[in-house]
Design an enzyme around this catalytic site. Structure first.
Site, short mmCIF file in Angstrom:
data_model
loop_
_atom_site.label_atom_id
_atom_site.label_comp_id
_atom_site.label_asym_id
_atom_site.label_seq_id
_atom_site.Cartn_x
_atom_site.Cartn_y
_atom_site.Cartn_z
N ASN A 100 51.42 -93.32 7.53
CA ASN A 100 50.47 -92.27 7.93
C ASN A 100 48.88 -92.62 7.47
OD1 ASN A 100 48.92 -89.61 8.15
ND2 ASN A 100 51.12 -88.76 8.04
N HIS A 133 57.89 -81.77 13.27
CA HIS A 133 56.99 -82.73 14.27
C HIS A 133 57.47 -82.34 15.87
CE1 HIS A 133 56.26 -85.64 10.82
NE2 HIS A 133 55.22 -85.97 11.76
N LYS A 137 58.86 -86.81 19.62
CA LYS A 137 59.01 -87.75 18.51
C LYS A 137 60.60 -88.59 18.57
CE LYS A 137 58.32 -88.76 13.57
NZ LYS A 137 57.52 -90.06 13.80
N1 NDP Z 1 51.11 -93.83 11.05
C1 NDP Z 1 50.40 -92.74 11.60
O1 NDP Z 1 49.62 -92.17 11.00
C2 NDP Z 1 51.23 -92.24 12.66
C3 NDP Z 1 52.02 -92.75 13.29
N2 NDP Z 1 52.76 -92.13 14.59
C4 NDP Z 1 53.49 -93.23 15.11
O2 NDP Z 1 52.90 -93.84 16.33
C5 NDP Z 1 53.76 -94.12 17.48
C6 NDP Z 1 53.52 -93.45 18.95
O3 NDP Z 1 52.95 -92.30 18.60
P1 NDP Z 1 52.44 -91.51 19.78
O4 NDP Z 1 51.31 -92.13 20.43
O5 NDP Z 1 52.66 -89.97 19.63
O6 NDP Z 1 53.78 -91.68 20.86
P2 NDP Z 1 53.59 -91.85 22.58
O7 NDP Z 1 55.00 -91.76 22.86
O8 NDP Z 1 52.62 -90.80 22.84
O9 NDP Z 1 53.24 -93.11 22.65
C7 NDP Z 1 53.92 -94.29 22.67
C8 NDP Z 1 53.45 -95.08 23.93
O10 NDP Z 1 54.05 -96.51 23.75
C9 NDP Z 1 54.34 -96.79 25.24
N3 NDP Z 1 55.34 -98.13 25.12
C10 NDP Z 1 56.65 -98.23 25.48
N4 NDP Z 1 57.01 -99.56 25.56
C11 NDP Z 1 55.84 -100.15 24.94
C12 NDP Z 1 55.55 -101.48 24.71
N5 NDP Z 1 56.41 -102.50 24.76
N6 NDP Z 1 54.56 -101.85 24.31
C13 NDP Z 1 53.39 -100.97 24.08
N7 NDP Z 1 53.57 -99.81 24.34
C14 NDP Z 1 54.64 -99.27 24.84
C15 NDP Z 1 54.98 -95.46 25.75
O11 NDP Z 1 54.98 -95.67 27.22
P3 NDP Z 1 56.22 -94.94 27.87
O12 NDP Z 1 55.97 -93.43 27.64
O13 NDP Z 1 56.01 -95.36 29.40
O14 NDP Z 1 57.49 -95.42 27.35
C16 NDP Z 1 53.87 -94.63 25.34
O15 NDP Z 1 52.88 -94.45 26.20
C17 NDP Z 1 55.25 -93.34 16.94
O16 NDP Z 1 56.15 -94.23 16.18
C18 NDP Z 1 54.68 -92.29 15.89
O17 NDP Z 1 55.82 -92.07 14.73
C19 NDP Z 1 52.02 -91.12 15.23
C20 NDP Z 1 51.03 -90.40 14.80
C21 NDP Z 1 50.23 -91.02 13.34
O1 LIG Z 2 55.28 -89.21 15.66
C1 LIG Z 2 54.29 -88.61 15.09
O2 LIG Z 2 53.64 -87.80 15.75
C2 LIG Z 2 53.81 -88.74 13.45
N1 LIG Z 2 54.43 -89.71 13.02
C3 LIG Z 2 54.27 -90.36 11.93
C4 LIG Z 2 55.36 -90.33 10.93
O3 LIG Z 2 56.57 -90.48 11.29
O4 LIG Z 2 55.44 -90.05 9.61
C5 LIG Z 2 53.05 -89.79 11.18
C6 LIG Z 2 52.64 -88.35 11.51
O5 LIG Z 2 53.54 -87.41 10.88
C7 LIG Z 2 52.80 -88.29 13.13
#
Ligand code: NDP
Ligand SMILES: O=C(O)C1=N[C@H](C(=O)O)C[C@H](O)C1
Length: 241
Positions: A100, A133, A137
Site C-alpha cells: 500500500n 474492497h 479486485k
Molecule cells: N500497493 C498499492 O498501494 C495498491 C495496489 N493495488 C494493486 O494494483 C493492482 C492493479 O489494480 P487496479 O489498477 O485497480 O486494477 P485494474 O484491473 O483496473 O488494472 C490492471 C490492468 O492491468 C492490465 N493487464 C492485464 N495483463 C497485463 C500484463 N501482462 N501487463 C500489464 N498489464 C496487464 C489489465 O488489462 P485487462 O483489463 O485487459 O486485463 C488492467 O487494465 C492490483 O493488484 C491491486 O491490488 C491497487 C491499489 C493500490
Molecule cells: O486492489 C485494490 O484496489 C487495492 N489493493 C491493495 C491491496 O491489496 O492491499 C491496496 C489497496 O487497498 C487497494
C-alpha cells in the site's frame, strides 16, 4: 522523469494523471504481455507496475534485466517476491514494492505495530482484521491486510500466520468483503467480552495510492538496491511515532 506504466487500469490511469501534474512524462503503457513491447526503445527512468497478479513478476523482472528500476504495487504474487529481489540485485537494478503506497496507510502500519505490542499478554482479547474492497479486485485477502497480519505475527510470538475468512487457534483471521466502488478499507480489531478496540483506515479514493507510487518512483530514480516505503517516508515516519 520518463515513466513506463506496467498496467493501465484504474491505478495506471490515476498514476498517469498525478505523474503528468508533477512534470513527468509517460513514455510507455504496457497493457498486455510485456514481450509484445520494445521496452528498451523508450529511455525509461522508472517503471511503475500496477497490473495483475499473473503478470507482475514477468513485467518487473523484464525491466530489471534491462536495468530499469521498478516501483511495484501489484498484490497477489508475493510467493515470487524474494526471487524478484534476487533478479533485481543480480542485474544491479532498483526495486521498491509496497502492498500500500498511501501515506495514511503507512502511518496506520506504524499504529498497528504499536497497538500489537501494547496488546501482547492481554489474553482476554482476540484480534481480527477486516478488509473491504471493490468487486473487481482479483485477490483476497488484500496485500495490505497481509502486511497488517504479518506485523501482528512478528510482535505476538504465539501467532503462526493468518487464515482467510475463518477463526483458527494461533492464526489471525482476515475477513475479506467485496462491495461496489470501495477503494480500500482496513480495520484491525481486538475484541473481549467487555469491550473492543479498533483502528481503521478508509481510502476515500485512489489518489493516495497513486501519489505514493509517484513519490516512490521519484525516490527510486538513479538508485540501486531494494527499498521500501519506509525509506521514501523516512522524514515523516519516525521510529517514535
Ligand atoms: N500497493 C498499492 O498501494 C495498491 C495496489 N493495488 C494493486 O494494483 C493492482 C492493479 O489494480 P487496479 O489498477 O485497480 O486494477 P485494474 O484491473 O483496473 O488494472 C490492471 C490492468 O492491468 C492490465 N493487464 C492485464 N495483463 C497485463 C500484463 N501482462 N501487463 C500489464 N498489464 C496487464 C489489465 O488489462 P485487462 O483489463 O485487459 O486485463 C488492467 O487494465 C492490483 O493488484 C491491486 O491490488 C491497487 C491499489 C493500490
Ligand atoms: O486492489 C485494490 O484496489 C487495492 N489493493 C491493495 C491491496 O491489496 O492491499 C491496496 C489497496 O487497498 C487497494
Amino acid at each position: 522523469m520518463n515513466i513506463a506504466l506496467l498496467g493501465y487500469g484504474k491505478m495506471g490511469k490515476t498514476i498517469e494523471e498525478i505523474a503528468i501534474n508533477r512534470g513527468h512524462e509517460i513514455v510507455l503503457k504496457v497493457e498486455q504481455d510485456i514481450s509484445n513491447y520494445k521496452v528498451e526503445e523508450n529511455k525509461i527512468d522508472v517503471a511503475i507496475d500496477f497490473s495483475i497478479p499473473g503478470a507482475a513478476f514477468n513485467n518487473i523482472t523484464t525491466c530489471f534485466r534491462k536495468s530499469i528500476p521498478v516501483v511495484c504495487g501489484t498484490t497477489g504474487w508475493l510467493d515470487h517476491l524474494d526471487e524478484a529481489k534476487e533478479i533485481c540485485l543480480k542485474n544491479d537494478s532498483a526495486f521498491l514494492y509496497a502492498s500500500n503506497f498511501s501515506v495514511g496507510v503507512n502511518i496506520f502500519f506504524e499504529l498497528n505495530k504499536k497497538l500489537a505490542s501494547m496488546m501482547q499478554g492481554m489474553e482476554d482479547y482476540s484480534v481480527n482484521i477486516e478488509e473491504i474492497h471493490h468487486t473487481q479486485k482479483l485477490d483476497a485477502p488484500s496485500g495490505t491486510a497481509i502486511t497488517l497480519a504479518n506485523q501482528i505475527k512478528e510482535i505476538g510470538t504465539h501467532f503462526k500466520g493468518w487464515k482467510l475468512d475463518k477463526k483458527e487457534d494461533h492464526f489471525i483471521p482476515i475477513f475479506a468483503k467485496r462491495e461496489e466502488n470501495v477503494p480500500g478499507t482496513h480495520t484491525v480489531s481486538y475484541v473481549s467480552e467487555i469491550d473492543s478496540i479498533e483502528i481503521k483506515h478508509t481510502a476515500n479514493s485512489r489518489l493516495g495510492f497513486a501519489l505514493g507510487a509517484v513519490l516512490a518512483a521519484e525516490f527510486l530514480h538513479n538508485k540501486k538496491g531494494i527499498f521500501s516505503m519506509k525509506d521514501v517516508l523516512s522524514g515523516l515516519l519516525q521510529d517514535n511515532v
